[in-house]
Design a protein around this motif. Structure first.
Motif, PDB file in Angstrom:
ATOM      1  N   VAL A   7       0.738  -1.175   0.236  1.00 31.64           N
ATOM      2  CA  VAL A   7      -0.042   0.064  -0.029  1.00 31.64           C
ATOM      3  C   VAL A   7       0.954   1.210  -0.122  1.00 31.64           C
ATOM      4  O   VAL A   7       0.710   2.243  -0.811  1.00 31.64           O
ATOM      5  CB  VAL A   7      -1.091   0.112   1.205  1.00 31.64           C
ATOM      6  N   ARG A   8       1.941   1.232   0.714  1.00 27.45           N
ATOM      7  CA  ARG A   8       3.046   2.389   0.628  1.00 27.45           C
ATOM      8  C   ARG A   8       3.368   2.669  -0.715  1.00 27.45           C
ATOM      9  O   ARG A   8       3.699   3.743  -1.156  1.00 27.45           O
ATOM     10  CB  ARG A   8       3.967   2.168   1.960  1.00 27.45           C
ATOM     11  N   GLN A   9       3.710   1.643  -1.038  1.00 24.07           N
ATOM     12  CA  GLN A   9       4.172   1.498  -2.788  1.00 24.07           C
ATOM     13  C   GLN A   9       3.224   2.062  -3.495  1.00 24.07           C
ATOM     14  O   GLN A   9       3.605   2.838  -4.412  1.00 24.07           O
ATOM     15  CB  GLN A   9       4.865   0.210  -3.026  1.00 24.07           C
ATOM     16  N   GLN A  10       2.132   1.696  -3.512  1.00 28.71           N
ATOM     17  CA  GLN A  10       1.127   2.230  -4.594  1.00 28.71           C
ATOM     18  C   GLN A  10       0.628   3.849  -4.196  1.00 28.71           C
ATOM     19  O   GLN A  10       0.630   4.453  -4.950  1.00 28.71           O
ATOM     20  CB  GLN A  10      -0.367   1.576  -4.256  1.00 28.71           C
ATOM     21  N   LEU A  11       0.661   4.245  -2.759  1.00 28.38           N
ATOM     22  CA  LEU A  11       0.601   5.453  -2.522  1.00 28.38           C
ATOM     23  C   LEU A  11       1.891   6.351  -3.061  1.00 28.38           C
ATOM     24  O   LEU A  11       1.679   7.254  -3.657  1.00 28.38           O
ATOM     25  CB  LEU A  11       0.448   5.571  -0.889  1.00 28.38           C
ATOM     26  N   SER A  12       3.089   5.857  -2.897  1.00 30.59           N
ATOM     27  CA  SER A  12       4.207   6.265  -3.445  1.00 30.59           C
ATOM     28  C   SER A  12       4.012   6.573  -5.216  1.00 30.59           C
ATOM     29  O   SER A  12       4.221   7.781  -5.739  1.00 30.59           O
ATOM     30  CB  SER A  12       5.339   5.735  -3.398  1.00 30.59           C
ATOM     31  N   ALA A  13       3.564   5.702  -5.611  1.00 29.03           N
ATOM     32  CA  ALA A  13       3.228   5.643  -7.213  1.00 29.03           C
ATOM     33  C   ALA A  13       2.133   6.681  -7.394  1.00 29.03           C
ATOM     34  O   ALA A  13       2.406   7.493  -8.337  1.00 29.03           O
ATOM     35  CB  ALA A  13       2.970   4.343  -7.859  1.00 29.03           C
ATOM     36  N   ARG A  14       1.309   6.702  -6.653  1.00 30.95           N
ATOM     37  CA  ARG A  14      -0.002   7.776  -6.812  1.00 30.95           C
ATOM     38  C   ARG A  14       0.426   9.250  -6.827  1.00 30.95           C
ATOM     39  O   ARG A  14       0.256  10.028  -7.789  1.00 30.95           O
ATOM     40  CB  ARG A  14      -0.985   7.368  -5.894  1.00 30.95           C
ATOM     41  N   VAL A  15       1.578   9.384  -5.601  1.00 32.01           N
ATOM     42  CA  VAL A  15       2.136  10.756  -5.401  1.00 32.01           C
ATOM     43  C   VAL A  15       2.853  11.121  -6.470  1.00 32.01           C
ATOM     44  O   VAL A  15       2.958  12.217  -7.051  1.00 32.01           O
ATOM     45  CB  VAL A  15       2.775  10.595  -4.161  1.00 32.01           C
ATOM     46  N   ALA A  16       3.789  10.135  -7.085  1.00 29.54           N
ATOM     47  CA  ALA A  16       4.724  10.442  -8.347  1.00 29.54           C
ATOM     48  C   ALA A  16       3.660  10.675  -9.392  1.00 29.54           C
ATOM     49  O   ALA A  16       4.162  11.621 -10.266  1.00 29.54           O
ATOM     50  CB  ALA A  16       5.494   9.155  -8.585  1.00 29.54           C
ATOM     51  N   ALA A  17       2.736  10.146  -9.877  1.00 29.46           N
ATOM     52  CA  ALA A  17       1.796  10.190 -10.832  1.00 29.46           C
ATOM     53  C   ALA A  17       1.054  11.650 -10.937  1.00 29.46           C
ATOM     54  O   ALA A  17       1.155  12.477 -11.849  1.00 29.46           O
ATOM     55  CB  ALA A  17       0.867   9.383 -11.001  1.00 29.46           C
ATOM     56  N   ARG A  18       0.771  11.964  -9.582  1.00 31.41           N
ATOM     57  CA  ARG A  18       0.010  13.105  -9.613  1.00 31.41           C
ATOM     58  C   ARG A  18       1.162  14.685  -9.694  1.00 31.41           C
ATOM     59  O   ARG A  18       0.620  15.324 -10.109  1.00 31.41           O
ATOM     60  CB  ARG A  18      -0.569  13.264  -7.973  1.00 31.41           C
ATOM     61  N   ARG A  19       2.343  14.269  -8.926  1.00 34.66           N
ATOM     62  CA  ARG A  19       3.365  15.122  -9.357  1.00 34.66           C
ATOM     63  C   ARG A  19       3.761  15.410 -10.753  1.00 34.66           C
ATOM     64  O   ARG A  19       3.724  16.571 -11.121  1.00 34.66           O
ATOM     65  CB  ARG A  19       4.528  14.931  -8.717  1.00 34.66           C
ATOM     66  N   LYS A 137      -3.861  10.599   4.524  1.00 32.72           N
ATOM     67  CA  LYS A 137      -4.586  11.607   4.806  1.00 32.72           C
ATOM     68  C   LYS A 137      -3.948  13.037   4.308  1.00 32.72           C
ATOM     69  O   LYS A 137      -4.702  13.782   3.830  1.00 32.72           O
ATOM     70  CB  LYS A 137      -4.847  12.019   6.404  1.00 32.72           C
ATOM     71  N   LEU A 138      -2.746  12.943   4.433  1.00 34.70           N
ATOM     72  CA  LEU A 138      -1.977  14.317   3.743  1.00 34.70           C
ATOM     73  C   LEU A 138      -2.168  14.426   2.470  1.00 34.70           C
ATOM     74  O   LEU A 138      -2.324  15.360   1.599  1.00 34.70           O
ATOM     75  CB  LEU A 138      -0.541  14.224   4.182  1.00 34.70           C
ATOM     76  N   TYR A 139      -2.119  13.115   1.678  1.00 33.02           N
ATOM     77  CA  TYR A 139      -2.377  13.133   0.222  1.00 33.02           C
ATOM     78  C   TYR A 139      -3.581  13.752  -0.060  1.00 33.02           C
ATOM     79  O   TYR A 139      -3.906  14.497  -1.155  1.00 33.02           O
ATOM     80  CB  TYR A 139      -2.144  11.586  -0.340  1.00 33.02           C
ATOM     81  N   GLN A 140      -4.638  13.231   0.524  1.00 33.53           N
ATOM     82  CA  GLN A 140      -6.050  13.604   0.296  1.00 33.53           C
ATOM     83  C   GLN A 140      -5.999  15.214   0.617  1.00 33.53           C
ATOM     84  O   GLN A 140      -6.838  15.757  -0.351  1.00 33.53           O
ATOM     85  CB  GLN A 140      -6.950  13.064   1.166  1.00 33.53           C
ATOM     86  N   GLN A 141      -5.446  15.722   1.627  1.00 36.28           N
ATOM     87  CA  GLN A 141      -5.604  17.042   1.735  1.00 36.28           C
ATOM     88  C   GLN A 141      -4.790  18.027   0.651  1.00 36.28           C
ATOM     89  O   GLN A 141      -5.315  19.072   0.162  1.00 36.28           O
ATOM     90  CB  GLN A 141      -5.017  17.377   3.278  1.00 36.28           C
ATOM     91  N   TYR A 142      -3.835  17.211   0.066  1.00 40.92           N
ATOM     92  CA  TYR A 142      -2.942  18.191  -0.746  1.00 40.92           C
ATOM     93  C   TYR A 142      -3.702  18.131  -1.942  1.00 40.92           C
ATOM     94  O   TYR A 142      -3.548  19.175  -2.807  1.00 40.92           O
ATOM     95  CB  TYR A 142      -1.455  17.535  -0.807  1.00 40.92           C
ATOM     96  N   VAL A 143      -3.851  17.093  -2.521  1.00 49.08           N
ATOM     97  CA  VAL A 143      -4.814  17.201  -3.756  1.00 49.08           C
ATOM     98  C   VAL A 143      -6.050  17.869  -3.824  1.00 49.08           C
ATOM     99  O   VAL A 143      -6.361  18.053  -4.851  1.00 49.08           O
ATOM    100  CB  VAL A 143      -4.714  15.643  -4.370  1.00 49.08           C
ATOM    101  N   ALA A 144      -6.704  17.943  -2.693  1.00 44.53           N
ATOM    102  CA  ALA A 144      -8.061  18.550  -2.685  1.00 44.53           C
ATOM    103  C   ALA A 144      -8.074  20.030  -3.033  1.00 44.53           C
ATOM    104  O   ALA A 144      -8.982  20.717  -3.664  1.00 44.53           O
ATOM    105  CB  ALA A 144      -8.512  18.477  -1.274  1.00 44.53           C
ATOM    106  N   LYS A 145      -6.725  20.524  -2.936  1.00 48.81           N
ATOM    107  CA  LYS A 145      -6.338  21.973  -3.393  1.00 48.81           C
ATOM    108  C   LYS A 145      -6.140  22.060  -4.495  1.00 48.81           C
ATOM    109  O   LYS A 145      -6.200  23.368  -5.162  1.00 48.81           O
ATOM    110  CB  LYS A 145      -5.114  22.468  -2.419  1.00 48.81           C
ATOM    111  N   VAL A 146      -6.179  21.193  -5.635  1.00 49.62           N
ATOM    112  CA  VAL A 146      -6.218  21.019  -7.072  1.00 49.62           C
ATOM    113  C   VAL A 146      -6.973  20.410  -7.758  1.00 49.62           C
ATOM    114  O   VAL A 146      -6.696  19.454  -8.598  1.00 49.62           O
ATOM    115  CB  VAL A 146      -4.534  20.932  -7.500  1.00 49.62           C
ATOM    116  N   PRO A 147      -8.352  20.647  -7.544  1.00 54.23           N
ATOM    117  CA  PRO A 147      -9.292  19.742  -8.419  1.00 54.23           C
ATOM    118  C   PRO A 147      -9.268  19.875  -9.821  1.00 54.23           C
ATOM    119  O   PRO A 147      -9.642  19.166 -10.653  1.00 54.23           O
ATOM    120  CB  PRO A 147     -10.512  20.212  -7.805  1.00 54.23           C
TER     121      PRO A 147
END
Length: 156
Positions: A7-19, A137-147
């Motif tokens: 799950v940590r790896q999946q979240l990391s991949a999601r963060v990288a994709a969003r970036r 939670k942090l990921y959700q908070q951060y991406v909510a700023k850029v819909p």
């Protein structure tokens, strides 16, 4: 423990994709914002210059321009100057309003901020400095700023 690592790896991949999406957005939005701002400033300046000559120089300015351009009628000089001032003033107003109506400054700032926050989150995930629940939670908070930035599925 293996599930959490996955799950940590999946979240990391999601963060990288969003970036990556944020970087692509910024690559398009920054130049557009800058072009609109430059057009607004330059158009306003040219409009001011076109009206300043006749306003400050009066008939002598008009006569000089008329002689330089070989124009028969002095009213043509005034018309041309006013027309140019009108056109660049309208272009400046349109550029300003396009920028404001789409909130380009705010969007660029939000995307830059989110990208920086996600970079920090990515680093904390990489080095295991943050519990997984908090990271989500942090990921959700951060991406909510850029819909306005599309979310792509992570690669893999």
């Amino acid at each position: 423990m293996g599930d959490e690592a996955d799950v940590r790896q999946q979240l990391s991949a999601r963060v990288a994709a969003r970036r990556a999406n944020l970087s692509a957005f910024l690559k398009r939005a920054r130049p557009r914002r800058n072009r609109l701002a430059n057009l607004s400033v330059a158009g306003s300046a040219v409009a001011a210059v076109m009206t300043a000559g006749p306003a400050l120089g009066g008939k002598s300015f008009t006569a000089t321009v008329q002689g330089s351009l070989g124009i028969e009628d002095s009213s043509t000089v005034w018309r041309v100057l006013c027309l140019v001032a009108l056109l660049v003033s309208v272009a400046a107003a349109v550029a300003t309003n396009l920028s404001k109506s789409r909130d380009l400054d705010g969007r660029v700032t939000a995307a830059e901020t989110c990208n920086a926050e996600l970079e920090g989150l990515e680093t904390m995930l990489e080095f295991g400095q943050l519990p997984l629940q908090d990271a989500v939670k942090l990921y959700q908070q951060y991406v909510a700023k850029v819909p306005f930035v599309d979310e792509a599925a992570p690669a893999g």
